[in-house]
Write a protein that holds these residues in place. Structure first.
Motif, mmCIF file in Angstrom:
data_model
loop_
_atom_site.group_PDB
_atom_site.id
_atom_site.type_symbol
_atom_site.label_atom_id
_atom_site.label_comp_id
_atom_site.label_asym_id
_atom_site.label_seq_id
_atom_site.Cartn_x
_atom_site.Cartn_y
_atom_site.Cartn_z
ATOM 1 N N ASP A 85 0.856 -1.183 0.000
ATOM 2 C CA ASP A 85 0.000 0.000 0.000
ATOM 3 C C ASP A 85 0.894 1.236 0.000
ATOM 4 O OD1 ASP A 85 -1.965 1.876 0.375
ATOM 5 O OD2 ASP A 85 -2.519 1.232 2.388
ATOM 6 N N TRP A 121 -0.008 -2.214 -6.454
ATOM 7 C CA TRP A 121 -1.230 -1.629 -5.923
ATOM 8 C C TRP A 121 -2.152 -1.255 -7.075
ATOM 9 C CZ3 TRP A 121 -3.390 -1.603 -1.377
ATOM 10 C CH2 TRP A 121 -4.426 -0.728 -1.105
ATOM 11 N N CYS A 123 -4.469 0.818 -9.107
ATOM 12 C CA CYS A 123 -4.777 2.244 -9.109
ATOM 13 C C CYS A 123 -6.178 2.529 -9.617
ATOM 14 C CB CYS A 123 -3.759 2.991 -9.983
ATOM 15 S SG CYS A 123 -2.103 2.872 -9.349
#
Length: 135
Positions: A85, A121, A123
């Protein structure tokens, strides 16, 4: 021949102790119980299963220290764990937790780890507009 004392005799018919058939095995039967390791994220300091965290190690030496992600968990050296994260990464950078977790004396380059977290991560997707009903 000398006669044995009562305490030296082995009593087969009158055995005391634990019945191991009633107690059961002392080790866990499932392999997954042994492989669910819990690690602490260096960013948010929350505990999570190691499978949910990214392991990274310090690669290089001297002025060429860099944090290298280790998704296969096989690189040598002391490793630390971080949630994939960007918020946890920023928090760890602000707290200067990378050097403490890896016991580094110098400042390490975080570029490789930051790039790995950015790619890991999600998006957003292109399907966001498709979920809205047309009017």
């Amino acid at each position: 021949m000398r006669r044995r004392r009562e305490a030296d005799r082995i009593r087969v018919g009158h055995v005391r102790g634990v019945d191991f058939l009633m107690v059961g095995p002392t080790r866990p039967d499932s392999v997954s119980a042994r492989t669910d390791f819990v690690r602490t994220c260096v960013g948010c300091r929350k505990r999570a299963p190691a499978s949910a965290l990214i392991r990274f190690v310090a690669a290089g030496s001297g002025d060429d220290l860099r944090l290298q992600p280790d998704p296969g968990r096989r690189l040598p050296g002391r490793g630390a764990h971080l949630h994939p994260d960007p918020a946890c990464f920023a928090l760890a950078e602000r707290r200067r937790a990378f050097g403490r977790a890896l016991r580094l004396t110098g400042v390490a380059d975080t570029g490789l780890l930051a790039e790995h977290i950015r790619t890991a991560w999600p998006c957003g997707t292109t399907d966001d507009e498709a979920t809205v009903a047309p009017s």
